[in-house]
Design a protein around this motif. Structure first.
Motif, short mmCIF file in Angstrom:
data_model
loop_
_atom_site.label_atom_id
_atom_site.label_comp_id
_atom_site.label_asym_id
_atom_site.label_seq_id
_atom_site.Cartn_x
_atom_site.Cartn_y
_atom_site.Cartn_z
N MET A 201 35.10 31.97 47.52
CA MET A 201 34.72 32.58 46.24
C MET A 201 33.23 32.95 46.20
SD MET A 201 37.60 32.65 44.75
CE MET A 201 37.25 33.03 43.06
N CYS B 126 34.63 28.84 39.69
CA CYS B 126 34.80 29.14 41.12
C CYS B 126 34.19 28.03 41.98
CB CYS B 126 34.15 30.48 41.47
SG CYS B 126 35.04 31.92 40.87
N CYS C 64 30.87 35.42 32.71
CA CYS C 64 30.43 35.36 34.11
C CYS C 64 29.93 33.96 34.47
CB CYS C 64 29.33 36.39 34.37
SG CYS C 64 29.92 38.09 34.36
N HIS D 158 41.02 38.37 42.22
CA HIS D 158 41.41 36.95 42.29
C HIS D 158 42.42 36.64 41.19
CE1 HIS D 158 38.21 36.30 45.19
NE2 HIS D 158 37.39 36.94 44.37
N CYS E 27 38.84 34.30 36.43
CA CYS E 27 38.42 35.55 37.05
C CYS E 27 38.99 36.75 36.30
CB CYS E 27 38.85 35.60 38.51
SG CYS E 27 37.91 34.50 39.60
N CYS F 183 32.98 31.80 34.77
CA CYS F 183 33.73 32.14 36.00
C CYS F 183 33.04 31.55 37.23
CB CYS F 183 33.87 33.65 36.11
SG CYS F 183 34.90 34.20 37.49
N SER F 184 31.74 31.74 37.34
CA SER F 184 31.04 31.23 38.53
C SER F 184 31.13 29.71 38.60
CB SER F 184 29.59 31.70 38.57
OG SER F 184 28.85 31.23 37.47
N CYS G 266 32.37 36.33 44.66
CA CYS G 266 32.65 36.31 43.22
C CYS G 266 31.54 35.56 42.48
CB CYS G 266 34.01 35.64 42.97
SG CYS G 266 34.57 35.74 41.25
N GLU H 180 35.49 42.74 41.63
CA GLU H 180 35.60 41.51 42.43
C GLU H 180 36.47 40.48 41.72
OE1 GLU H 180 35.39 38.58 45.23
OE2 GLU H 180 34.83 40.68 45.47
N CYS H 181 36.22 40.25 40.46
CA CYS H 181 36.98 39.22 39.74
C CYS H 181 38.46 39.58 39.61
CB CYS H 181 36.36 38.97 38.36
SG CYS H 181 34.82 38.04 38.43
N ASP I 154 29.01 37.30 39.86
CA ASP I 154 29.01 36.72 38.51
C ASP I 154 27.58 36.42 38.07
OD1 ASP I 154 31.76 36.67 37.91
OD2 ASP I 154 32.04 34.64 38.70
N CYS J 102 31.38 43.58 39.22
CA CYS J 102 31.87 42.23 38.93
C CYS J 102 33.35 42.28 38.52
CB CYS J 102 31.02 41.59 37.83
SG CYS J 102 31.32 39.83 37.61
#
Length: 116
Positions: A43, A34, A27, A92, A97, A30-31, A46, A88-89, A50, A85
């Protein structure tokens, strides 16, 4: 150098703690990825989920390490936020994601399995 015994690996929660920490790391990655997108505004959801997921996964891992009396509730919350999460991920296309969605699904299932 003297090595301390790894009591965490001996914990009955070791696999769940590992899954929670792996999810939190996915996470975080990913954040951050993004935020590096050309237009990170699209994003925002997301990134926010995250951050929430990483925080609750770390809370769950800490609660397990302490064998908290509230562990079942914390794990239920962790699984629910991981599900959110993952959803949402998964929406994408970016590989980070998709990797995060996989880690979240895995963590949610392992947390649920702990308290069936």
């Amino acid at each position: 150098m003297l090595e301390l015994p790894n009591r965490l690996s001996q914990s009955r929660y070791a696999d769940v703690i590992a899954a929670c920490n792996e999810c939190a790391n996915a996470c975080d990655f990913c954040s951050a990825a993004c935020l590096r997108e050309p237009d990170p505004r699209h994003m925002a959801k997301c990134i926010a989920v995250d951050m929430d997921c990483a925080a609750v996964c770390r809370l769950a891992a800490a609660a397990m390490a302490r064998d908290s009396a509230h562990l079942a509730y914390v794990c239920e919350l962790c699984a629910r936020i991981c599900d959110s999460c993952a959803e949402e991920c998964a929406s994408h296309e970016a590989q980070h994601c998709q990797d995060c969605a996989w880690a979240c699904r895995r963590c949610a299932q392992i947390c649920r399995d702990l308290f069936p």
